[in-house]
Design a protein around this motif. Sequence first.
Motif, short mmCIF file in Angstrom:
data_model
loop_
_atom_site.label_atom_id
_atom_site.label_comp_id
_atom_site.label_asym_id
_atom_site.label_seq_id
_atom_site.Cartn_x
_atom_site.Cartn_y
_atom_site.Cartn_z
N GLY A 114 36.82 35.75 91.95
CA GLY A 114 37.32 34.42 92.30
C GLY A 114 38.33 34.49 93.43
N ALA A 115 39.13 33.44 93.52
CA ALA A 115 40.11 33.35 94.61
C ALA A 115 41.18 34.42 94.50
N ASP A 116 41.40 34.96 93.31
CA ASP A 116 42.46 35.96 93.12
C ASP A 116 42.04 37.35 93.57
N ALA A 117 40.75 37.57 93.76
CA ALA A 117 40.25 38.92 94.01
C ALA A 117 40.49 39.35 95.45
N GLU A 118 40.72 40.63 95.62
CA GLU A 118 40.84 41.23 96.95
C GLU A 118 39.55 42.00 97.22
N SER B 167 27.70 30.19 93.86
CA SER B 167 28.98 30.88 93.72
C SER B 167 30.04 29.93 93.20
N LEU B 168 30.86 30.44 92.29
CA LEU B 168 31.92 29.63 91.69
C LEU B 168 33.25 29.90 92.40
N ASP B 169 33.75 28.90 93.06
CA ASP B 169 35.05 28.85 93.74
C ASP B 169 35.08 29.64 95.04
N VAL B 170 34.87 30.96 94.98
CA VAL B 170 34.84 31.80 96.18
C VAL B 170 33.66 32.75 96.06
N VAL C 233 24.70 27.60 97.19
CA VAL C 233 25.54 26.54 96.63
C VAL C 233 26.93 27.12 96.37
N LEU C 234 27.95 26.34 96.70
CA LEU C 234 29.33 26.70 96.40
C LEU C 234 29.95 25.58 95.59
N PRO D 113 38.73 22.94 97.67
CA PRO D 113 38.16 24.07 98.40
C PRO D 113 39.24 25.04 98.86
N LYS D 114 38.89 26.30 98.89
CA LYS D 114 39.77 27.32 99.45
C LYS D 114 39.45 27.46 100.95
#
Length: 246
Positions: free
Chosen positions: A147-151, A175-178, A196-197, A203-204
């Motif tokens: 997700g958004a937290d991942a590097e 994809s969910l979120d990112v 699909v996003l 959105p990020k």
Amino acid sequence: MSCPGNPSGEPLAQLRYLSREEAEALEKELLEDYRFGRQQLIEIWGHACALAVTKAFPLATLPRKQPTVLVVCGPEKNGAIGLVCARHLRVFEYEPTIFYPKRSPTPEYQDFTTQCEKMDIPFLSYLPTEVQLINDAYNVVIDAILGADAEPGEMKEPYTGILATLKQIRIPIVSLDVPSGWDAESGSSEGISPDVLVSLAAPKLCAARFLGRHHFVAGRFLPYDVQKKFELNLPEYPGTECVVSL
């Protein structure tokens, strides 16, 4: 008619794309000031993601009588959202299967796993190869890995191998979120290219680089004061919909 997220009824300004720091601050505000629970947010987002899948791939348009969806879950929050998404897809008469290679020890995430098991949603012990994915007739693959937290630079096995497989398939990916493998801000990646996003809350920054067929936002549940504080400028949600296509 005025929008619930825009009481004045005036035209909305341009949709805001959030940095990783802003997304974290927004979630912190929901948890600490508005007293949302983590499990509650995951349930809201998972349900919205399932609805987005039904909009992008309605039952009537899928080629098989039992539309099959493979949900690939990571160990953190995005994976838990994928579990909830799978459960709701089963309720919506889809046939989800889950690949969850590293199960989280977090109790509430374990609860989501139990709920899926109790609904007889199968869990795979391995990810099918790209040839098997095509031949075994999955209609859609849901990327709930990172997700958004991942590097992206810190990605390890089994997820590097999973992404390598998903990059080879031609089945539509949601994809969910990112999208997994993407940097949440720059969008730079060697990751997958989803069709699909589904952006959670808002959105990020990376979503500006998304070139797929459908981009949904699941943010209707956000209190108006939160929307205003973060200047989200969310689009109007028609009727009682909790996701909207951009």
